[in-house]
Design an enzyme around this catalytic site. Structure first.
Site, PDB file in Angstrom:
ATOM      1  N   SER A  52      48.207  35.334  40.532  1.00 39.93           N
ATOM      2  CA  SER A  52      48.741  36.495  39.814  1.00 39.93           C
ATOM      3  C   SER A  52      49.865  37.161  40.608  1.00 39.93           C
ATOM      4  O   SER A  52      49.928  37.065  41.836  1.00 39.93           O
ATOM      5  CB  SER A  52      47.636  37.517  39.567  1.00 39.93           C
ATOM      6  OG  SER A  52      46.552  36.910  38.900  1.00 39.93           O
TER       7      SER A  52
HETATM    8  N1  SAH Z   1      42.400  35.353  41.134  1.00 41.60           N
HETATM    9  C1  SAH Z   1      43.261  34.217  41.314  1.00 41.60           C
HETATM   10  C2  SAH Z   1      44.100  33.898  40.113  1.00 41.60           C
HETATM   11  C3  SAH Z   1      43.290  33.273  39.072  1.00 41.60           C
HETATM   12  S1  SAH Z   1      44.076  32.367  37.787  1.00 41.60           S
HETATM   13  C4  SAH Z   1      44.092  34.333  42.562  1.00 41.60           C
HETATM   14  O1  SAH Z   1      43.973  35.335  43.272  1.00 41.60           O
HETATM   15  O2  SAH Z   1      44.827  33.390  42.863  1.00 41.60           O
HETATM   16  C5  SAH Z   1      42.651  32.211  36.755  1.00 41.60           C
HETATM   17  C6  SAH Z   1      41.606  31.238  37.228  1.00 41.60           C
HETATM   18  O3  SAH Z   1      40.497  31.356  36.347  1.00 41.60           O
HETATM   19  C7  SAH Z   1      42.052  29.785  37.155  1.00 41.60           C
HETATM   20  O4  SAH Z   1      41.912  29.193  38.420  1.00 41.60           O
HETATM   21  C8  SAH Z   1      41.099  29.154  36.142  1.00 41.60           C
HETATM   22  O5  SAH Z   1      40.741  27.806  36.423  1.00 41.60           O
HETATM   23  C9  SAH Z   1      39.898  30.082  36.251  1.00 41.60           C
HETATM   24  N2  SAH Z   1      38.974  30.081  35.105  1.00 41.60           N
HETATM   25  C10 SAH Z   1      39.227  29.933  33.785  1.00 41.60           C
HETATM   26  N3  SAH Z   1      38.087  29.987  33.067  1.00 41.60           N
HETATM   27  C11 SAH Z   1      37.070  30.167  33.958  1.00 41.60           C
HETATM   28  C12 SAH Z   1      35.649  30.327  33.860  1.00 41.60           C
HETATM   29  N4  SAH Z   1      35.015  30.302  32.683  1.00 41.60           N
HETATM   30  N5  SAH Z   1      34.944  30.502  34.991  1.00 41.60           N
HETATM   31  C13 SAH Z   1      35.549  30.532  36.201  1.00 41.60           C
HETATM   32  N6  SAH Z   1      36.880  30.401  36.369  1.00 41.60           N
HETATM   33  C14 SAH Z   1      37.638  30.235  35.271  1.00 41.60           C
END
Ligand code: SAH
Length: 210
Positions: A52
């Site tokens: 993000s």
């Molecule tokens: N917080 C992260 C950014 C996350 S991007 C950072 O600091 O870099 C969103 C993430 O959510 C992705 O890696 C994606 O694979 C994950 N995601 C999507 N659906 C999900 C679920 N049901 N459970 C866990 N993770 C999930």
């Protein structure tokens, strides 16, 4: 980053700002984006996912109003690069972070490995739309992927007095919402700002392959 992106947009929480000054964001991006690590935008990771924008990480951290002098137990859904988890760990909190994609679980674990303040971060692979009941209840929960609505299991796993923040809406655009579970168990929901996250895919979110 702090002076040009966070302070002018109203990030004022002392511990949040301190964490942004000290956690090396370049550790959490891929080699191709190392020079762009501090830019004012999200960056591509692996498997079509993103780290993000710094401001989004900061606002989601600030709205949780975590205690300054006490260790909180925080659940993060969507580990991605591990950067958000590292920010929370730097602030002195215990973090349980759930990631759906095994490649990103490994990426995040490697990124966190060399940072001595990240000893209290646990990363699990699974569907975080059901929360992570094994370690519940949580003082705070943040979901860093977009959901159509606030998943019910997350509200159940939040302590009384706790806060949860999540982008809710369609796949293209969402509103960042903050839910507070008051001491008498009432739910108060506040809308913070418009945002754009990758989708939360799971049982209590968007279906896979939609
Ligand atoms: N917080 C992260 C950014 C996350 S991007 C950072 O600091 O870099 C969103 C993430 O959510 C992705 O890696 C994606 O694979 C994950 N995601 C999507 N659906 C999900 C679920 N049901 N459970 C866990 N993770 C999930």
């Amino acid at each position: 980053m702090v002076e040009t992106q966070l302070l002018p947009r109203g990030i004022s929480d002392r511990k949040t700002l301190e964490a942004f000054r000290n956690v090396p964001r370049e550790f959490f991006v891929t080699d191709a984006y190392r020079d762009a690590a501090y830019e004012d935008r999200p960056l591509p990771l692996l498997c079509g996912q993103t780290i993000s924008q710094p401001y989004m990480v900061a606002i989601m951290t600030q709205v949780l109003k975590l205690p300054e002098d006490k260790k909180a137990l925080v659940l993060e859904i969507g580990t991605g690069s591990g950067y958000q988890a590292a920010i929370l760990a730097y602030m002195g909190h215990s973090v349980v972070s759930v990631e759906r994609l095994p490649e990103l679980v490994e990426f995040a674990r490697n990124n966190l490995e060399n940072l001595d303040f990240c000893g209290d971060v646990k990363i699990f692979q699974g569907d975080g739309s059901s929360g992570w009941p094994e370690c519940a209840p949580y003082d705070a929960i943040l979901v860093t992927a977009a959901a159509p609505d606030i998943p019910a299991p997350l509200i159940e796993q939040l302590k009384q007095g706790g806060r949860l923040t999540i982008p809710c809406g369609g796949k293209d655009m969402q509103t960042l919402k903050t839910l507070t579970k008051t001491d008498n168990g009432q739910l108060e929901i506040k809308e913070e700002l418009l945002c754009r996250f990758v989708p939360l895919i799971g049982k209590h979110a968007f279906p896979e392959g939609d």
